[in-house]
Design an enzyme around this catalytic site. Structure first.
Site: not given
Length: 367
Positions: A55, A78, A88, A174, A200, A204, A208, A297
């Site tokens: 704004e 706000c 604002c 994959w 994980t 792997d 990330l 994930e």
């Protein structure tokens, strides 16, 4: 009263707000336009937390032309001072704006309705509720965090047609195709944090981080009750480029905790209940850290715990045209199954689409 012209400008404000996706947390995404006599005098969006709000930027562009104009914004302006930027509402009142059209109220208790009230007391006409559903969907993470103190939780998984995320040996790279993996990169760019389980990490050794897109890497989170994470793992050795937070238990070895902390990782010890770390406690802590958008994930164990705890808000499943054809392959959600069909996790607002050779299913968890 709002009309079709108001709706057009509000949709434009929402489109502007989307430009801040992944950059404004813990603030909401906000777009704003100053319009007078059918002319847009100023438009802007909130770029990131700590910088001027939409704004204020739009009013600055409009300058003296803002007097007597209408301000469109997708969120109630706000009015509080407990932040790094001025209210604002003060800028709006001082600009001479005649009318404010806001899509939804700000759920933050420090603002909720107070911003509108302040504008009304100043003699400014306020119209609310225009394009509300679209505005709520845009800031779903901010709204949930403001109302519950928890982040919005999205669970993403790539699986075969028979619901498997890895072979019996743990091979998963994959299952999904290149286009699906590019979309996952975009999800990480929009998320405040991405969470996996220690399984994980050991299987792997993931990074990330963003692979193909430029942007801020999310905070990386590991659920690791016994603190098995190797000191040589990518999540440890790359902590300077992307932060890593580990949730472990009070029984974790203090020497390993100290080693990880010395390398720059954050380690939080929580109390175990019924053999696992309560997911609700993880969300409590993340909410206090200002995490609004959490992407899971994880492997089958973490996915199962999160889904059974009723903590997941949305799921995104990439389903590859492959089958592993056996019980020993790793399931998308493992652990002790829910006993009754009436307890099943149910998806609604389903959306199907093709992503390369894969199918993508998105849905909201029914409460």
């Amino acid at each position: 009263m709002p009309d079709s012209t108001d709706a057009r400008y509000m949709k434009q404000a929402i489109r502007l707000a989307r430009r801040g996706r992944g950059k404004t947390s813990p603030n909401p995404m906000v777009g704003a336009l100053v319009v007078k006599n059918g002319e847009v005098l100023g438009e802007a969006y909130h770029h990131e937390a700590g910088k001027p709000h939409a704004e204020v930027l739009a009013l600055a562009k409009a300058g003296k032309g803002a007097k007597g104009a209408t301000l469109y914004t997708n969120l109630e302006p706000c009015c509080h001072t407990e932040k790094r930027t001025p209210p604002c509402t003060d800028a709006i009142i001082g600009s001479g704006i005649r009318r404010v059209v806001a899509a939804i109220k700000d759920p933050n208790p420090r603002v909720l309705g107070k911003g509108v009230d302040k504008l009304l007391w100043a003699g400014i006409e306020v119209v609310e509720g225009l394009c509300a559903a679209e505005a709520e969907a845009l800031n779903a993470a901010y709204i949930k965090h403001a109302r519950t103190g928890h982040p919005l939780v999205i669970l993403k998984a790539a699986m075969t047609l028979d619901g498997r995320i890895a072979t019996a040996s743990g091979e998963s790279q994959w299952i999904s195709g290149k286009r699906a993996r590019l979309e996952v990169d975009r999800m990480r760019a929009y998320a405040d944090a991405v969470l996996v389980g220690i399984g994980t990490v050991l299987a792997d050794n993931p990074m990330l981080t963003l692979r193909r897109l430029k942007g801020k890497n999310p905070l990386r989170i590991v659920i690791d009750p016994q603190l098995k994470i190797p000191l040589q793992s990518n999540l440890v050795t790359t902590v300077s480029s992307a932060g890593t937070l580990i949730y472990t238990t009070l029984k974790a070895p203090s020497k390993k905790i100290k080693q990880l902390q010395e390398k720059g990782l954050q380690v939080v010890a929580l109390t175990m209940q019924k053999g696992s770390i309560p997911f609700e406690h993880v969300l409590d802590d993340l909410g206090k850290r200002g995490i609004m958008n959490l992407l899971i994930e994880g492997g089958g164990g973490v996915n199962g715990i999160a889904l059974r705890s009723k903590s997941v808000d949305r799921v995104i499943f990439y389903i590859a045209p492959k089958m592993l054809c056996g019980d020993d392959a790793i399931s998308v959600a493992s652990g002790k199954a829910l006993k009754m069909l009436s307890d099943a996790v149910i998806l609604e607002e389903l959306k199907w689409r093709q992503v390369g050779e894969d199918l993508c299913l998105e849905g909201r968890i029914r409460r």
